[in-house]
Design an enzyme around this catalytic site. Sequence first.
Site, PDB file in Angstrom:
ATOM      1  N   ASN A 157     119.096  28.962 -16.444  1.00  0.00           N
ATOM      2  CA  ASN A 157     119.923  28.030 -16.111  1.00  0.00           C
ATOM      3  C   ASN A 157     119.671  27.015 -15.416  1.00  0.00           C
ATOM      4  OD1 ASN A 157     120.844  26.290 -18.472  1.00  0.00           O
ATOM      5  ND2 ASN A 157     122.782  26.411 -17.075  1.00  0.00           N
ATOM      6  N   LYS A 188     110.440  26.908  -3.308  1.00  0.00           N
ATOM      7  CA  LYS A 188     110.178  28.040  -4.307  1.00  0.00           C
ATOM      8  C   LYS A 188     111.162  28.512  -4.932  1.00  0.00           C
ATOM      9  CE  LYS A 188     106.457  29.499  -0.541  1.00  0.00           C
ATOM     10  NZ  LYS A 188     106.527  28.385  -0.156  1.00  0.00           N
ATOM     11  N   LEU A 189     111.615  28.257  -6.409  1.00  0.00           N
ATOM     12  CA  LEU A 189     112.637  28.560  -6.738  1.00  0.00           C
ATOM     13  C   LEU A 189     112.996  29.566  -7.389  1.00  0.00           C
ATOM     14  CD1 LEU A 189     114.030  24.762  -8.792  1.00  0.00           C
ATOM     15  CD2 LEU A 189     114.748  25.914  -5.972  1.00  0.00           C
ATOM     16  N   HIS A 190     113.356  30.637  -7.672  1.00  0.00           N
ATOM     17  CA  HIS A 190     114.295  31.196  -7.940  1.00  0.00           C
ATOM     18  C   HIS A 190     115.291  31.741  -8.279  1.00  0.00           C
ATOM     19  CE1 HIS A 190     112.879  36.475  -7.946  1.00  0.00           C
ATOM     20  NE2 HIS A 190     113.945  36.072  -8.308  1.00  0.00           N
ATOM     21  N   GLY A 246      98.001  23.111   7.386  1.00  0.00           N
ATOM     22  CA  GLY A 246      98.833  22.312   8.323  1.00  0.00           C
ATOM     23  C   GLY A 246      98.067  21.773   9.797  1.00  0.00           C
ATOM     24  N   ARG A 247      98.934  23.193  11.183  1.00  0.00           N
ATOM     25  CA  ARG A 247      98.627  22.471  12.075  1.00  0.00           C
ATOM     26  C   ARG A 247      97.558  22.042  13.246  1.00  0.00           C
ATOM     27  NH1 ARG A 247     101.328  28.630  13.329  1.00  0.00           N
ATOM     28  NH2 ARG A 247      99.898  28.171  11.010  1.00  0.00           N
ATOM     29  N   ILE A 286     118.480  32.157 -11.809  1.00  0.00           N
ATOM     30  CA  ILE A 286     118.509  32.477 -12.770  1.00  0.00           C
ATOM     31  C   ILE A 286     117.910  30.624 -14.059  1.00  0.00           C
ATOM     32  CG2 ILE A 286     120.897  33.830 -13.494  1.00  0.00           C
ATOM     33  CD1 ILE A 286     122.410  31.427 -14.543  1.00  0.00           C
ATOM     34  N   GLN A 305      98.315  32.368  10.572  1.00  0.00           N
ATOM     35  CA  GLN A 305      97.341  33.343   9.949  1.00  0.00           C
ATOM     36  C   GLN A 305      96.331  34.440   9.997  1.00  0.00           C
ATOM     37  OE1 GLN A 305      97.746  31.933   6.656  1.00  0.00           O
ATOM     38  NE2 GLN A 305      98.669  29.814   7.058  1.00  0.00           N
TER      39      GLN A 305
HETATM   40  O1  C5P Z   1      99.401  25.636   9.897  1.00  0.00           O
HETATM   41  P1  C5P Z   1      99.106  26.163   8.905  1.00  0.00           P
HETATM   42  O2  C5P Z   1      97.857  25.261   8.357  1.00  0.00           O
HETATM   43  O3  C5P Z   1      98.737  27.526   9.098  1.00  0.00           O
HETATM   44  O4  C5P Z   1     100.309  25.873   7.638  1.00  0.00           O
HETATM   45  C1  C5P Z   1      99.657  26.576   6.395  1.00  0.00           C
HETATM   46  C2  C5P Z   1     101.544  25.916   5.398  1.00  0.00           C
HETATM   47  O5  C5P Z   1     101.020  26.706   4.557  1.00  0.00           O
HETATM   48  C3  C5P Z   1     102.853  26.118   5.906  1.00  0.00           C
HETATM   49  O6  C5P Z   1     103.332  25.874   5.221  1.00  0.00           O
HETATM   50  C4  C5P Z   1     102.556  27.645   5.156  1.00  0.00           C
HETATM   51  O7  C5P Z   1     103.991  27.420   5.553  1.00  0.00           O
HETATM   52  C5  C5P Z   1     102.735  27.491   4.173  1.00  0.00           C
HETATM   53  N1  C5P Z   1     101.981  28.694   3.796  1.00  0.00           N
HETATM   54  C6  C5P Z   1     101.128  29.715   3.702  1.00  0.00           C
HETATM   55  N2  C5P Z   1     100.382  30.636   3.696  1.00  0.00           N
HETATM   56  C7  C5P Z   1     101.215  30.845   2.155  1.00  0.00           C
HETATM   57  C8  C5P Z   1     102.403  30.116   1.817  1.00  0.00           C
HETATM   58  C9  C5P Z   1     102.646  28.824   2.530  1.00  0.00           C
HETATM   59  O8  C5P Z   1     100.051  29.399   5.011  1.00  0.00           O
HETATM   60  N3  C5P Z   1     100.621  31.926   1.805  1.00  0.00           N
END
Ligand code: C5P
Length: 230
Positions: A69, A63-65, A208-209, A67, A188
């Site tokens: 350059n 997630k770069l942010h 993820g999880r 300037i 979530q």
């Molecule tokens: O474990 P889980 O399925 O909730 O992981 C979702 C991944 O997506 C995590 O790495 C989380 O940081 C990332 N993520 C998210 N929602 C966003 C952006 C990234 O859950 N809007």
Amino acid sequence: MHEERPIIALDFPDFDDLKSFLSQFPKEESLYVKIGMELYYSVGPEIIRYVKSLGHSVFLDLKLHDIPNTVYSTMKVLAKLGIDMTTVQAAGGVEMLKAARKGLGQGPLLIAVTQLTSTSQEQMQEDQNIQTTLLDSVLHYAQKTAEAKLDGVVCSAHEVEAIKEVTSKDFVCLTPGIRPNGSDIGDQKRVMTPNQARKIGSDYIVVGRPITLAEDPLVSYLAIKKEWNA
Ligand code: C5P
């Protein structure tokens, strides 16, 4: 475009945990994994070379942010690592987004974060002084991202249809917040199943999880992959 492999978010604190997780998958199963700031900043670029050497694809989510350059020269460095996809913050502006694209080149996918899904409309209005709805802000950033010739955005699955309407159907929407039926939602809030995400047009899902914490990650991964491709 629809990527068949769900992207596995490797949210592990260190290299050893990551290695032992990946060792549970058969060698011939080529994965697509997401490496975030925590692992990248703790282990360094070596982690990318390791995962690539196993034949997996890498989404490096930094997630770069900054300037234009600085973003340009950083993207040049990241391109040399052979990553397959990476991220920037759309709030950096069109000039920065274009610089990112130029630095990274045309090979890897470059997508932007619009508004973080952890940001509420009230927070956005108060903290960023953006006086529109959250969805309007997301759509605005998506259009700016398309204008800068990036490939797409990270977004909530609930935003995919509206984003594709204001950009194009080829504009990539990568969606986290995916939960197979019956699994733990965790922190979530607005989740979708892999099948629902497919139906509304997500191109990539990040999980993820439900995989990393599963009793048998391979079984869980294959079930999610099957549902996503059904
Ligand atoms: O474990 P889980 O399925 O909730 O992981 C979702 C991944 O997506 C995590 O790495 C989380 O940081 C990332 N993520 C998210 N929602 C966003 C952006 C990234 O859950 N809007």
